[in-house]
Design a protein around this motif. Structure first.
Motif, PDB file in Angstrom:
ATOM      1  N   ALA A 254      -4.376   5.172   0.842  1.00 54.41           N
ATOM      2  CA  ALA A 254      -3.475   4.776  -0.240  1.00 54.41           C
ATOM      3  C   ALA A 254      -2.884   3.393   0.022  1.00 54.41           C
ATOM      4  N   GLN A 255      -2.464   3.142   1.262  1.00 47.42           N
ATOM      5  CA  GLN A 255      -1.895   1.835   1.591  1.00 47.42           C
ATOM      6  C   GLN A 255      -2.941   0.735   1.510  1.00 47.42           C
ATOM      7  N   ALA A 256      -4.163   1.041   1.958  1.00 47.04           N
ATOM      8  CA  ALA A 256      -5.229   0.049   1.903  1.00 47.04           C
ATOM      9  C   ALA A 256      -5.560  -0.317   0.457  1.00 47.04           C
ATOM     10  N   ILE A 257      -5.575   0.677  -0.421  1.00 47.27           N
ATOM     11  CA  ILE A 257      -5.823   0.414  -1.849  1.00 47.27           C
ATOM     12  C   ILE A 257      -4.739  -0.514  -2.397  1.00 47.27           C
ATOM     13  N   HIS A 258      -3.481  -0.201  -2.084  1.00 43.49           N
ATOM     14  CA  HIS A 258      -2.365  -1.035  -2.568  1.00 43.49           C
ATOM     15  C   HIS A 258      -2.493  -2.467  -2.054  1.00 43.49           C
ATOM     16  N   ASN A 259      -2.776  -2.631  -0.766  1.00 43.44           N
ATOM     17  CA  ASN A 259      -2.833  -3.960  -0.169  1.00 43.44           C
ATOM     18  C   ASN A 259      -4.033  -4.784  -0.651  1.00 43.44           C
ATOM     19  N   ALA A 260      -5.040  -4.095  -1.176  1.00 45.92           N
ATOM     20  CA  ALA A 260      -6.201  -4.815  -1.698  1.00 45.92           C
ATOM     21  C   ALA A 260      -6.088  -5.070  -3.199  1.00 45.92           C
ATOM     22  N   SER A 261      -4.999  -4.608  -3.801  1.00 40.72           N
ATOM     23  CA  SER A 261      -4.833  -4.729  -5.256  1.00 40.72           C
ATOM     24  C   SER A 261      -3.969  -5.929  -5.609  1.00 40.72           C
ATOM     25  N   CYS A 262      -3.837  -6.193  -6.886  1.00 43.41           N
ATOM     26  CA  CYS A 262      -2.986  -7.289  -7.340  1.00 43.41           C
ATOM     27  C   CYS A 262      -1.503  -6.984  -7.171  1.00 43.41           C
ATOM     28  N   ARG A 263      -1.176  -5.765  -6.749  1.00 40.79           N
ATOM     29  CA  ARG A 263       0.222  -5.365  -6.543  1.00 40.79           C
ATOM     30  C   ARG A 263       0.630  -5.483  -5.073  1.00 40.79           C
ATOM     31  N   ALA A 264      -0.199  -6.093  -4.257  1.00 41.09           N
ATOM     32  CA  ALA A 264       0.023  -6.112  -2.807  1.00 41.09           C
ATOM     33  C   ALA A 264       1.369  -6.705  -2.410  1.00 41.09           C
ATOM     34  N   ASP A 265       1.889  -7.664  -3.196  1.00 39.49           N
ATOM     35  CA  ASP A 265       3.174  -8.290  -2.848  1.00 39.49           C
ATOM     36  C   ASP A 265       4.362  -7.564  -3.476  1.00 39.49           C
ATOM     37  N   LYS A 266       4.096  -6.411  -4.091  1.00 44.06           N
ATOM     38  CA  LYS A 266       5.157  -5.607  -4.713  1.00 44.06           C
ATOM     39  C   LYS A 266       5.445  -4.374  -3.846  1.00 44.06           C
ATOM     40  N   PRO A 267       6.503  -3.624  -4.181  1.00 43.26           N
ATOM     41  CA  PRO A 267       6.867  -2.480  -3.324  1.00 43.26           C
ATOM     42  C   PRO A 267       5.783  -1.403  -3.269  1.00 43.26           C
ATOM     43  N   PHE A 268       5.688  -0.801  -2.093  1.00 48.51           N
ATOM     44  CA  PHE A 268       4.873   0.409  -1.915  1.00 48.51           C
ATOM     45  C   PHE A 268       5.846   1.495  -1.469  1.00 48.51           C
ATOM     46  N   VAL A 269       6.095   2.471  -2.323  1.00 45.27           N
ATOM     47  CA  VAL A 269       7.085   3.516  -2.050  1.00 45.27           C
ATOM     48  C   VAL A 269       6.361   4.848  -1.914  1.00 45.27           C
ATOM     49  N   ALA A 270       6.575   5.511  -0.770  1.00 46.69           N
ATOM     50  CA  ALA A 270       5.909   6.793  -0.519  1.00 46.69           C
ATOM     51  C   ALA A 270       6.945   7.903  -0.417  1.00 46.69           C
ATOM     52  N   ILE A 271       6.652   9.027  -1.013  1.00 44.44           N
ATOM     53  CA  ILE A 271       7.548  10.186  -0.971  1.00 44.44           C
ATOM     54  C   ILE A 271       6.732  11.461  -0.803  1.00 44.44           C
TER      55      ILE A 271
END
Length: 537
Positions: A254-271
């Motif tokens: 999940a983190q790798a997908i986020h960091n490879a996306s256009c949202r990489a510089d935005k928050p990643f919030v996990a719950i």
């Protein structure tokens, strides 16, 4: 003015009213305390009423003036007054018995109330003094600190329940209820609030994704399809469901997908959906407005959707999300906006949802535990992570990577795995998957005395060690040899076991282990070596 005569018959007629008012027995006796007539609060006649009440009647007749007595936490009160040749007496014994039984029942159920409320439950006396307290994890109530709560005192004085801020935690809500004139009880949800606060603090500390594709070591056939799907998922903002057993690396993906996306510089919030107290789930996700409920923070509180705006919200263990909340999540996905609790104002949010689940989510739909419409809304891209046992060819590369990471972290030489140890690691089925492999290596590194990990350094379940054979070997020692072995090694074994347990608890981190044990890292290393020496003796 002449004194009006009161007949005995008139007194008899008054007894039921007196008994009902006092909550006990009312009776008339002669001057020797012998009961002539007695009734209970139900109006029924009572027989054989003797004891303390009769003694008080004798004293009232003898001294020619009223007598009384009251005692106990739940006051048991009696009084007697002379009426010519007779004595009128009454008590609150029946009422006191009922109150005492009620107090015993509440005392017994106090821990249950605390568990359901997810906070503290208390019993307080007539002045608001804390008599007993219980917590959600305490099987028995304990004596209170006897401090006086103004709110508890107020409910006892007014006889009306109160709901307001908790005395022990201003963000928690407390309920205080007067039960009778002698005591009341209250409870709060402080434990639940603390859990939520801790969880949100943890979420806010980890608002960035640290893993990338480079951190996914296994590039073999086992994960080839999953990596391809994840790579495609990173190119858009569609919802993703990542399925896999516990320990397969779902959050890493999940983190790798986020960091490879256009949202990489935005928050990643996990719950973790399973970790949230059910009564606080909605406010955690959507936040609340100022004054939304008693104990609400001034100016309100942002929820996870607002925290993740523009970025990614990871819903771990999505199958554990309460059914009622699923409909509200679906609405957010459809409309792209949320409303805080206590407010009708719509707030636009742009959040990419990634879900993880260690169960078959479609089976949850069939069982009626997960909404079908939400499933199809979320399941735009589904990625299945196979268990480690289905791709054991990945194990050597995973081992090399983990051992290198441990060496860098501990600033020590990287260890190697002996050939027979590798055979055991490849033969094991790894029900805990990659996470279990990492933990086993952490343990092995902390126990190994040289730069090579041997079978003896593996847990019995992994190494297949024959405990019975070892025991037979010890049993076969000559009595003197066994005694000598025990004398030399018992203390060292106990120390070694304590160090080992502490190391395991800290995932093999020697610095944190040494800090907890109150020794230096050098002393920790020296005692580990001494323990290994005795274990080989």
């Amino acid at each position: 003015m002449s004194e009006k005569y009161i007949s005995l018959e008139m007194v008899y007629l008054a007894l039921p009213f007196i008994a009902r008012t006092t909550g006990g027995v009312a009776k008339v006796t002669d001057q020797e305390g012998v009961c002539l007539y007695a009734v209970g609060p139900d109006g029924e006649r009572r027989e054989n009423i003797e004891g303390t009440l009769s003694e008080i009647c004798k004293r009232a007749a003898k001294e020619g003036k009223p007598q009384g007595r009251g005692e106990g936490q739940i006051r048991r009160e009696i009084f007697a007054m002379p009426l010519g040749d007779y004595v009128l007496a009454a008590s609150n014994e029946d009422r006191a018995d009922r109150q005492s039984q009620l107090l015993d029942t509440l005392t017994e159920t106090l821990p249950l109330i605390a568990a359901v409320a997810e906070g503290e439950a208390i019993l307080f006396d007539q002045v608001g003094r804390r008599m007993l307290t219980a917590g959600p994890k305490k099987p028995e109530p304990v004596k209170g600190d006897e401090s006086i709560s103004e709110k508890c005192q107020e409910v006892m004085q007014t006889g009306r329940p109160n709901i307001g801020r908790s005395r022990t935690d201003p963000e928690a809500t407390a309920v205080r209820i007067p039960i009778c004139s002698a005591f009341g009880f209250g409870f709060n949800n402080a434990d639940s609030v603390r859990k939520r606060r801790k969880l949100l603090d943890q979420v806010r500390r980890n608002r960035t994704a640290k893993y990338t594709w480079d951190d996914i070591v296994s590039k073999g056939p086992r994960l080839k399809e999953a990596l391809a799907q994840a790579s495609r998922a990173s190119e858009n903002s569609s919802s993703v469901v990542i399925l896999g057993e516990s320990g397969t690396g779902k959050e890493l993906f999940a983190q790798a997908i986020h960091n490879a996306s256009c949202r990489a510089d935005k928050p990643f919030v996990a719950i973790n959906c399973a970790a949230l107290p059910e009564n606080l789930v909605e406010s955690t996700f959507f936040g609340y407005a100022d004054g939304a409920f008693t104990g609400a923070r001034k100016n309100g509180q942002t929820g996870l959707f607002e925290e993740a705006d523009g970025g990614t919200l990871l819903l771990d263990e999505i199958s554990e999300m309460p059914f009622e909340l699923q409909a509200k999540l679906l609405r957010v996905l459809q409309e792209g906006e949320i409303s805080r609790i206590g407010s009708s104002k719509a707030i636009s949010v742009d959040v990419r949802i990634i879900c993880t689940c260690n169960r078959n989510l479609l089976s949850c739909v069939d069982e009626g535990k997960f909404r079908a419409d939400l499933f199809y809304r979320l399941n735009v891209i589904d990625i299945n992570l196979p268990p480690l046992r289905e791709g054991k060819g990945d194990i050597p590369s995973l081992i090399s990577n983990f051992l290198l990471s441990i060496a860098v972290r501990e600033d020590s030489p990287s260890m190697v795995v002996a050939e027979d140890t590798m055979d055991l690691l490849l033969a094991y089925d790894w029900p805990g998957n990659v996470r279990e492999l990492n933990n086993v290596l952490e343990r092995a590194v902390s126990l190994a005395d040289q730069e090579k990990i041997k079978p003896i350094h593996l847990p019995p379940g992994v190494s297949g060690a024959n405990i019975t054979a070892i025991q037979d070997h010890l049993d076969g020692l000559m009595p003197k040899e066994a005694a000598a072995h025990n004398l030399k090694s018992s203390l060292a074994d106990a120390e070694f076991e304590l160090i080992h347990q502490t190391l395991v608890r800290h995932n093999g981190n020697r610095t944190r282990t040494a800090e907890e044990l109150g020794i230096s890292v050098t002393t920790l290393w020296r005692r580990l070596q001494r323990g290994k020496k005795f274990s080989r003796a």
